[in-house]
Each structure stands twice: as structure tokens, then as C-alpha cells.
Design an enzyme around this catalytic site. Sequence first.
Site, short mmCIF file in Angstrom:
data_model
loop_
_atom_site.label_atom_id
_atom_site.label_comp_id
_atom_site.label_asym_id
_atom_site.label_seq_id
_atom_site.Cartn_x
_atom_site.Cartn_y
_atom_site.Cartn_z
N THR A 198 0.82 -1.27 0.07
CA THR A 198 -0.05 0.00 -0.06
C THR A 198 1.14 1.26 0.10
OG1 THR A 198 -0.04 0.05 2.35
CG2 THR A 198 -1.56 -1.12 1.46
N GLU A 229 -6.00 -3.39 1.88
CA GLU A 229 -5.88 -4.12 2.81
C GLU A 229 -7.18 -5.21 2.97
OE1 GLU A 229 -4.94 -1.11 2.65
OE2 GLU A 229 -3.72 -0.54 4.30
N LYS A 231 -10.64 20.38 9.69
CA LYS A 231 -11.46 20.70 11.01
C LYS A 231 -11.37 21.99 11.44
CE LYS A 231 -10.89 16.80 14.50
NZ LYS A 231 -10.13 16.14 15.39
N TRP A 247 -15.96 18.66 11.89
CA TRP A 247 -15.32 18.26 10.65
C TRP A 247 -16.02 18.90 9.39
CZ3 TRP A 247 -14.80 12.29 11.73
CH2 TRP A 247 -13.59 12.09 12.59
P1 AMP Z 1 -6.06 1.90 -1.94
O1 AMP Z 1 -5.64 0.58 -1.00
O2 AMP Z 1 -4.86 2.07 -2.59
O3 AMP Z 1 -7.08 1.07 -2.93
O4 AMP Z 1 -6.95 2.95 -1.16
C1 AMP Z 1 -7.76 2.73 -0.50
C2 AMP Z 1 -8.33 3.87 -0.09
O5 AMP Z 1 -8.91 4.67 -1.27
C3 AMP Z 1 -9.70 3.58 0.72
O6 AMP Z 1 -9.39 3.67 2.27
C4 AMP Z 1 -10.31 5.07 0.64
O7 AMP Z 1 -9.73 6.09 1.23
C5 AMP Z 1 -10.07 5.32 -0.87
N1 AMP Z 1 -11.31 4.88 -1.52
C6 AMP Z 1 -11.35 3.58 -2.44
N2 AMP Z 1 -12.70 3.75 -2.96
C7 AMP Z 1 -13.23 4.75 -2.59
C8 AMP Z 1 -14.62 5.22 -3.02
N3 AMP Z 1 -15.64 4.56 -3.80
N4 AMP Z 1 -14.89 6.48 -2.60
C9 AMP Z 1 -14.10 7.22 -1.68
N5 AMP Z 1 -12.87 6.67 -1.27
C10 AMP Z 1 -12.43 5.61 -1.93
#
Ligand code: AMP
Length: 545
Positions: A189, A334, A442, A447
Site C-alpha cells: 500500500t 487491505e 477541522k 469536521w
Molecule cells: P488503496 O488501498 O490504494 O486502494 O486505497 C484505499 C483507499 O481509497 C480507501 O481507504 C479510501 O480512502 C479510498 N477509496 C477507495 N474507494 C473509494 C470510493 N469509492 N470513494 C471514496 N474513497 C475511496
Amino acid sequence: MLGHMMQQPLLISTLLIHAERHHGEREIVSRRVEGDIHRTTYKELASRSRRMAKALIKLGIQPGERVATLAWNTHRHMELYYAVSGFGAVLHTLNPRLHPDQVVYIADHAEDQVVFFDLTFLPIVQAVASRTKTVKHWVAMTDRAHMPAADQAAKVPGLLCFEELMAAQDDTFTWPQFDENSASSLCYTSGTTGNPKGVLYSHRSTLLHSLAAALPDALNCSERDVILPVVPMFHVNAWGLPYVGCLTGAKLVFPGPGLDGKNLYELFESEGVTVSAGVPTVWQGLLGYVEANKLKFSTMRRTIIGGSACPPAMIRAFAEQYDVQVLHAWGMTEMSPLGTVCTFKAAQVPLGQEERYAIMATQGRAVFGADMKIVSEDGKDLPWDGKTTGDLYVKGPWIISGYFKNEGGNPLKDGWFPTGDVAKISPDGFMTITDRSKDVIKSGGEWIGSIDLENIAMAHPAVAMAACIAARHPKWDERPLLVVVKKPGASVTRDELIAFYDGKIAKWWTPDDVVFVDAIPLGATGKMQKIKLREQFKDHVLPTA
Ligand code: AMP
């Protein structure tokens, strides 16, 4: 008392065996780095995966060892998905968009033994090959005729040719049986702080995730579909679609390096693509191209959008102008990655169009296998009233229990994984991400959700991309600052954009200021890098009204 059913471990190789036996003639089409459109079948995929597994064993790779890729979405990458995991080694999909220093860090951390790479990424390989500690072989994913010239090859010690490795083996090979909890693949990640951390999937978690991902209320894939995953195979296993392919027998179309609007559109049309998947920024490029050239999609009916919030304006554009349904989905590395997908419940089907759009803008409801809850800062469950926001926690058999090599210690809280996202959940279970916890603004202790503010800006006809970040404020600590990229040729002023918020949001959420930029930095998976913007605008002085 035990049930009397067969014990068959949930192994990735069983997906391939199924596809070969039951969907052998179904096609897998790839736009390749060499420039051609390549056609193969599931039968051929199975045969070549067995040959490549033998080649890897011959190179001395042991079960459990990591084999990495720096590669686009193509049939050769898919062959590695099955060849590597199939015999018990671990497929590590490196992200080629990372800085070479990070590639070195991750390859060393993963202790990669072999790295397969597409020719596009030869410069990265040349930059890192003499620096990595464990890599013994670098394999160019091409044939002899396209191998790098001698002077270029000399910069890569231990360089091998994919098609030569393949040609040296026959396909008589039986996939070994082993514990379904064995590691199958590894994905890092892109942590915004500290070093990237590895998520180590198992055969069991991958199989369960694939079964759930294909369901009608998830990605809704069947044999009759033609799936084009735009989401890279180095980003959480292309959301599981290479596995869903074998599971369902859907035709797969891989775009290789051709991710611009024109290349994608041509493939959609020439291959009869029905379903696609990717992050919002990719679809912006595609929609821009289709709009500029007054085109229509003749077969595409659904597209899965996730990875960051899909602006409601995009959902509307797809539906109203192109008759394409957006399936808004949320997940993370994850989580293998699937957590929620937005499809209607029976009671919502008869609703009016505006109400349906409002539902489609949410990240959707839980897929069986990924339970969720929202909690307060002190860990107490919060109500699902569609208003209260809290930290989003998840739990399930394809969700991480700890990072690779135990980096960062135990991430779980009472058996739940804190996602780092902030969300609200409606009484009927539809979840809306309002922010990343570290991106939340914030203001005076309250928020403000940056995603809502971005979505509104994105609906303005002159706005191509918008990010909302916290700017320092002497009285309120932080106030929203809107960073905007205009559409080419479009014009809009700061005051017009601020006025655009009137009536759409609580007055005190309105951004205090707008800055125009040429581009918003995107990370290695196509997401806006707000951390960089915050750095860039850390001294921004907000107007005092
Ligand atoms: P990754 O591990 O790179 O796929 O990133 C995951 C993160 O992407 C999540 O924890 C969210 O913060 C963001 N994310 C994934 N899908 C969405 C979505 N449909 N809307 C908003 N945020 C998203």
C-alpha cells in the site's frame, strides 16, 4: 459431528482448471507493448501458465518465495498470476509508477527473487537492477525479436526473455495441492506516512473474494460479459478481475499500455466490452475523448468506479449521455479490495431519478464477507442514521490481519480493521465515505468532509478536477481551500465558484478560497495526492472577510 463433504482446498489453480475445462475457447484479448492486438483463450492460458510454472521451478524458485512483476494488464501478466501462485510461490505486483528508490525498498523488503517486466519499464529496471539485494533474474515480458539491444541489456544483470523461458518447457504439469491458507500474492500500500507496507493475500482469501466479487450485487460478472479491467493488475490485483475471469469464463480484454481515451474507446467497441472498471481519473480521460468526438458506446453497459470517490456529475454523465450504469464501489488494498458496492435494493427501484442518483453517489452496501461499522474516537459504535460520521471499521475473511513481516504491529482493534476512512451509514446500510481521516478539515473543532465539497465543484461545467484541502486559519484552525484545474478553454472565477456552493451545502462548509492550478498531483494508483497539495499550499493566506 463433522459434515461428510469433500475436502478441497480453495486454491487459485482450481480457478484455472475450471476455466480450461469449461470455458476453454473463451477469448482473452490484449493490446501489447509490442503494439499488436493479441488473442488467446483460457485453454491456452492454462497451458502457458503450467509451462511458466515449470520454468520458474527450473530457475530455482521455491514455494513461498516472491516473484515480482512490473507490468501492464496483458495476457502475459495474467499467465504469471496463475503460474506463480499456482505452484505455491507468491506473486508480488510491483507498482511501476513508484519512484525507483521506492521500487528498490519494496523489492528488498519483499525479498523478490525474480522480476518480470514489460519493455516500457526497462528504464526503471536499469535504474534499480544493480541496487536490489535479492533479485537474481530480470525477465523481459516479450519474445526474442523484441528483446533490448545488447548495449541496453548489458545494464540489466541476469536478463532473461519471457517467451524463451516459456518455449523451453512443455505443459505437462500438475498443480500441487497445499494448505489454502498459504500466501498467494503480495501488494504494497502506498502509505502516506512512513514506508509502504505489504498486504499478503492467501489462496483462501482470494477465492472467497472472487466468489463474492462476481455476485449480481457486487461486480455482477457472468460468462456472457466481456470485461475490460482498466484498473491495473498492480493495483490490488485489478480488484480481483483476473480471478473473476476464470471463475465465470467471461471474455477478458486487457488494454496494456493504452490507457488514454482513444485507445480504450477503440477496444471497447472492437471487442464488444460490456463491463469495465477503474478509478475516476481514468474515466475523465475517456469521457473527454468520447464527448469531443461525439461518440457512443454500443456495447458497454456498466462500469465499476472506485479507488476514490466518484463525482456524482460523472455518474450522471455516464447514465444520461451514454446509457452506462456506474457501479460505485469502495475498498482498499487491505481488503482484497472489495468492501461495498452500490446497487439498488428492491424498495429503491421505483424511486424517482433524482433520489436514485443520490443513492448511486454513495459507496454502497456491504458485500457478504466484508462487514462494516462506524465508531467514535473512543471506539463506541455509532448509529446508522445517514448523518452521524465516524471511523469506518471492517471485518471479514479477505481483510488483513497484519501487515507483511508484522510491519506496524497489530493493526486490529477488537478484531476489526480500522480503515482510516471516515463515513456515515444510512438506516438501510448504504455507506458514504466523507473523507480520509487524515484529509478531514477541522474547522473550529467540527469536521468538514472534503469529498462533498469536491463533488460540488466537479459538477461545475468549467471544472476538470477539484481537490479540497485544509488551509490554516487563525481563528478556526483550518478552513477549506479549493484547488481547481479548469477544463481546457473554459473560464471561471474564484467568486463564481464560491457562489456555486450557495444552497448546496451548509454555509459554513463553503470553501474560503479557490486557487487555480495546471494539474493536481496524482499518486501511483491515479488518486489525488492531497498530502502534496497541503505541502504546496501550507503558507496560503486565506482572505479575511
Ligand atoms: P488503496 O488501498 O490504494 O486502494 O486505497 C484505499 C483507499 O481509497 C480507501 O481507504 C479510501 O480512502 C479510498 N477509496 C477507495 N474507494 C473509494 C470510493 N469509492 N470513494 C471514496 N474513497 C475511496
